[in-house]
Design an enzyme around this catalytic site. Structure first.
Site, PDB file in Angstrom:
ATOM      1  N   SER A 166       0.817  -1.199   0.000  1.00 15.84           N
ATOM      2  CA  SER A 166       0.000   0.000   0.000  1.00 15.84           C
ATOM      3  C   SER A 166       0.857   1.257   0.000  1.00 15.84           C
ATOM      4  O   SER A 166       0.317   2.350  -0.107  1.00 15.84           O
ATOM      5  CB  SER A 166      -0.928   0.001   1.216  1.00 15.84           C
ATOM      6  OG  SER A 166      -0.241  -0.421   2.345  1.00 15.84           O
TER       7      SER A 166
ATOM      8  N   HIS B  44      -2.513  -2.713  -6.332  1.00 12.80           N
ATOM      9  CA  HIS B  44      -2.976  -2.374  -4.985  1.00 12.80           C
ATOM     10  C   HIS B  44      -4.491  -2.512  -4.901  1.00 12.80           C
ATOM     11  O   HIS B  44      -5.229  -1.696  -5.458  1.00 12.80           O
ATOM     12  CB  HIS B  44      -2.517  -0.946  -4.637  1.00 12.80           C
ATOM     13  CG  HIS B  44      -2.854  -0.536  -3.245  1.00 12.80           C
ATOM     14  ND1 HIS B  44      -3.083   0.763  -2.882  1.00 12.80           N
ATOM     15  CD2 HIS B  44      -2.992  -1.259  -2.112  1.00 12.80           C
ATOM     16  CE1 HIS B  44      -3.366   0.823  -1.595  1.00 12.80           C
ATOM     17  NE2 HIS B  44      -3.322  -0.396  -1.102  1.00 12.80           N
TER      18      HIS B  44
ATOM     19  N   GLU C 288      -5.490  -0.105  -7.938  1.00 17.78           N
ATOM     20  CA  GLU C 288      -4.490   0.910  -8.274  1.00 17.78           C
ATOM     21  C   GLU C 288      -3.294   0.191  -8.903  1.00 17.78           C
ATOM     22  O   GLU C 288      -2.724  -0.708  -8.271  1.00 17.78           O
ATOM     23  CB  GLU C 288      -4.027   1.578  -6.964  1.00 17.78           C
ATOM     24  CG  GLU C 288      -4.198   3.045  -6.908  1.00 17.78           C
ATOM     25  CD  GLU C 288      -3.789   3.639  -5.548  1.00 17.78           C
ATOM     26  OE1 GLU C 288      -3.870   4.844  -5.422  1.00 17.78           O
ATOM     27  OE2 GLU C 288      -3.406   2.915  -4.606  1.00 17.78           O
TER      28      GLU C 288
ATOM     29  N   ASN D 217      -3.822   6.380  -0.740  1.00 19.23           N
ATOM     30  CA  ASN D 217      -3.311   6.567   0.617  1.00 19.23           C
ATOM     31  C   ASN D 217      -2.665   7.937   0.826  1.00 19.23           C
ATOM     32  O   ASN D 217      -2.620   8.446   1.947  1.00 19.23           O
ATOM     33  CB  ASN D 217      -2.336   5.449   0.991  1.00 19.23           C
ATOM     34  CG  ASN D 217      -3.091   4.178   1.351  1.00 19.23           C
ATOM     35  OD1 ASN D 217      -4.242   4.239   1.787  1.00 19.23           O
ATOM     36  ND2 ASN D 217      -2.471   3.030   1.171  1.00 19.23           N
TER      37      ASN D 217
HETATM   38  N1  3HC Z   1     -18.850 -10.520  -0.973  1.00 17.82           N
HETATM   39  C1  3HC Z   1     -19.515  -9.814  -1.911  1.00 17.82           C
HETATM   40  N2  3HC Z   1     -20.210  -8.684  -1.638  1.00 17.82           N
HETATM   41  C2  3HC Z   1     -20.253  -8.264  -0.364  1.00 17.82           C
HETATM   42  C3  3HC Z   1     -19.609  -8.980   0.673  1.00 17.82           C
HETATM   43  C4  3HC Z   1     -18.888 -10.156   0.319  1.00 17.82           C
HETATM   44  N3  3HC Z   1     -18.210 -10.876   1.212  1.00 17.82           N
HETATM   45  N4  3HC Z   1     -19.818  -8.308   1.827  1.00 17.82           N
HETATM   46  C5  3HC Z   1     -20.544  -7.228   1.532  1.00 17.82           C
HETATM   47  N5  3HC Z   1     -20.824  -7.207   0.214  1.00 17.82           N
HETATM   48  C6  3HC Z   1     -21.555  -6.180  -0.525  1.00 17.82           C
HETATM   49  C7  3HC Z   1     -22.971  -6.049  -0.030  1.00 17.82           C
HETATM   50  O1  3HC Z   1     -23.822  -7.012  -0.609  1.00 17.82           O
HETATM   51  C8  3HC Z   1     -23.315  -4.637  -0.466  1.00 17.82           C
HETATM   52  O2  3HC Z   1     -23.580  -4.612  -1.861  1.00 17.82           O
HETATM   53  P1  3HC Z   1     -24.788  -3.700  -2.452  1.00 17.82           P
HETATM   54  O3  3HC Z   1     -24.417  -2.295  -2.110  1.00 17.82           O
HETATM   55  O4  3HC Z   1     -24.750  -4.004  -3.927  1.00 17.82           O
HETATM   56  O5  3HC Z   1     -26.016  -4.196  -1.748  1.00 17.82           O
HETATM   57  C9  3HC Z   1     -21.987  -3.892  -0.267  1.00 17.82           C
HETATM   58  O6  3HC Z   1     -20.974  -4.900  -0.286  1.00 17.82           O
HETATM   59  C10 3HC Z   1     -21.931  -3.121   1.050  1.00 17.82           C
HETATM   60  O7  3HC Z   1     -22.446  -3.931   2.035  1.00 17.82           O
HETATM   61  P2  3HC Z   1     -23.261  -3.329   3.277  1.00 17.82           P
HETATM   62  O8  3HC Z   1     -23.744  -1.960   2.926  1.00 17.82           O
HETATM   63  O9  3HC Z   1     -24.204  -4.354   3.786  1.00 17.82           O
HETATM   64  O10 3HC Z   1     -22.228  -3.069   4.363  1.00 17.82           O
HETATM   65  P3  3HC Z   1     -21.169  -4.016   4.925  1.00 17.82           P
HETATM   66  O11 3HC Z   1     -21.061  -3.627   6.343  1.00 17.82           O
HETATM   67  O12 3HC Z   1     -21.239  -5.430   4.618  1.00 17.82           O
HETATM   68  O13 3HC Z   1     -20.013  -3.414   4.031  1.00 17.82           O
HETATM   69  C11 3HC Z   1     -17.990  -2.330   3.598  1.00 17.82           C
HETATM   70  C12 3HC Z   1     -18.842  -3.085   4.570  1.00 17.82           C
HETATM   71  C13 3HC Z   1     -18.087  -2.877   2.195  1.00 17.82           C
HETATM   72  C14 3HC Z   1     -16.588  -2.540   4.127  1.00 17.82           C
HETATM   73  C15 3HC Z   1     -18.433  -0.842   3.548  1.00 17.82           C
HETATM   74  O14 3HC Z   1     -18.677  -0.379   4.824  1.00 17.82           O
HETATM   75  C16 3HC Z   1     -17.369   0.030   2.910  1.00 17.82           C
HETATM   76  O15 3HC Z   1     -17.291   0.157   1.693  1.00 17.82           O
HETATM   77  N6  3HC Z   1     -16.489   0.647   3.757  1.00 17.82           N
HETATM   78  C17 3HC Z   1     -15.359   1.445   3.290  1.00 17.82           C
HETATM   79  C18 3HC Z   1     -14.223   0.542   3.012  1.00 17.82           C
HETATM   80  C19 3HC Z   1     -13.022   1.288   2.532  1.00 17.82           C
HETATM   81  O16 3HC Z   1     -12.936   2.498   2.487  1.00 17.82           O
HETATM   82  N7  3HC Z   1     -12.008   0.514   2.148  1.00 17.82           N
HETATM   83  C20 3HC Z   1     -10.732   1.035   1.728  1.00 17.82           C
HETATM   84  C21 3HC Z   1      -9.795   0.961   2.871  1.00 17.82           C
HETATM   85  S1  3HC Z   1      -8.277   1.714   2.484  1.00 17.82           S
HETATM   86  C22 3HC Z   1      -7.360   0.477   1.866  1.00 17.82           C
HETATM   87  O17 3HC Z   1      -7.759  -0.654   1.744  1.00 17.82           O
HETATM   88  C23 3HC Z   1      -6.001   0.854   1.463  1.00 17.82           C
HETATM   89  C24 3HC Z   1      -4.951   0.209   2.310  1.00 17.82           C
HETATM   90  O18 3HC Z   1      -3.761   0.297   1.601  1.00 17.82           O
HETATM   91  C25 3HC Z   1      -4.798   0.858   3.652  1.00 17.82           C
END
Ligand code: 3HC
Length: 287
Positions: A122, A143, A155, A193
């Site tokens: 990352s 990424h 990415e 990031n």
């Molecule tokens: N498989 C497939 N789809 C899934 C799933 C799975 N295991 N789990 C959830 N989903 C789908 C849901 O069906 C839903 O789809 P829809 O909008 O089409 O109905 C969608 O994902 C969102 O689900 P929910 O609204 O029910 O909420 P959840 O609590 O399950 O979702 C989350 C959690 C997807 C993590 C959401 O809260 C989110 O997007 N959070 C932000 C995450 C983020 O910003 N990530 C980036 C982090 S930074 C990073 O990674 C960089 C690193 O380098 C630090």
């Protein structure tokens, strides 16, 4: 090699990101060989994939038959030699440069010379990993975002040494995996990031100073800006150790106080409060 000629993807590391990447590749119809350091970590990775695909079925995102077929395409191992047949290798081990360099050096000797060797880092410099291989033009950053099965972005990070063909291949692979790709240069933090870390650090400082409660900070961002989760919940999802590490790498690169890790983050990591994965971070979770 062209993206549609890829049959098997090798993934090194099956933690939070590695297991998600394995799942994404298997669901895209690819065979996946993943390698973990120990039998225990291998079993934990396999269990994480089973849990996540079960959740996908529960939410109607995946048919049960497709889930079984995807799981059937995945094999786990503790021996890097099992990557020998891979047509693409993605490294997703811990965010530690010496560890990643060791993996790159070892994997480079085991796979065919035409195979692209990618890293899910990352923030670490892709050039430093390319330098320990005999294929610098085939080394690229891929990424993924947490959780990889849900987040649509990939990415692509192009180091000074990455070949044009490799970038084209990475774009095509991203498409095959159902992701939208963006291209970044090889600078700490890449695109996402670089923008995310100052925001997360500011949220931690706000919490540290008791300016507002953790719930109010998160609710404000969720409802005021329409983010799916607030910054402290997001930090718990990312893992506080990973967040600290990314912040340190960015600070090292830019020496800008915006990137300097807040004291609370350092202390929480020392205490073993790593977020969801350890059961405690800014919030408490059932293990
Ligand atoms: N498989 C497939 N789809 C899934 C799933 C799975 N295991 N789990 C959830 N989903 C789908 C849901 O069906 C839903 O789809 P829809 O909008 O089409 O109905 C969608 O994902 C969102 O689900 P929910 O609204 O029910 O909420 P959840 O609590 O399950 O979702 C989350 C959690 C997807 C993590 C959401 O809260 C989110 O997007 N959070 C932000 C995450 C983020 O910003 N990530 C980036 C982090 S930074 C990073 O990674 C960089 C690193 O380098 C630090």
């Amino acid at each position: 090699m062209k993206p549609d000629e890829v049959n098997t993807v090798g993934v090194v590391g099956c933690g939070i990101m590695g297991s998600g990447i394995v799942e994404v590749c298997a669901k895209a119809g690819l065979k996946v060989a993943f390698v973990e350091a120990t039998e225990e970590l291998k079993a934990r990775g396999q269990a994480a994939i089973e849990r996540s695909t079960a959740k996908a079925v529960e939410r109607g995102k995946l048919e049960e038959g497709e889930r079984d077929a995807a799981l059937g395409r995945i094999t786990g191992s503790t021996d890097l030699h099992d990557l020998a047949d891979a047509d693409l290798v993605i490294e997703a081990v811990t965010e530690d440069l010496p560890t990643k360099r060791e993996v790159f050096h070892a994997v480079d000797q085991l796979i065919r010379p035409d195979v692209v060797l990618a890293t899910n880092t990352s923030s670490l410099p892709i050039a430093e990993l390319a330098a320990v291989t005999k294929r610098p033009e085939k080394v690229v950053g891929l990424h993924f975002f947490n959780p990889p099965p849900v987040m649509k972005l990939l990415e692509i990070v192009r180091a000074l040494t990455t070949g044009e063909e490799t970038v084209t291949f990475a774009r095509g692979m991203g498409e095959r995996l159902g992701k939208t790709t963006v291209l970044s240069k090889d600078r700490a933090g890449f695109i996402v990031n670089f923008l995310l870390v100052p925001y997360l650090n500011a949220a931690i400082r706000m919490y540290e100073e008791s300016f507002a409660t953790r719930e109010d900070i998160d609710t404000a961002i969720q409802l005021g800006l329409g983010h799916p989760m607030g910054p402290l919940t997001l930090l718990d999802l990312i893992g506080l150790d990973t967040a600290l590490h990314v912040s340190e790498v960015l600070y090292e690169e830019f020496k800008d106080p915006l990137y300097s890790p807040p004291t609370a983050l350092k202390r929480m990591v020392s205490a073993g409060w790593l977020g969801r994965k350890s059961g405690r971070g800014f919030y408490e979770y059932d293990k």
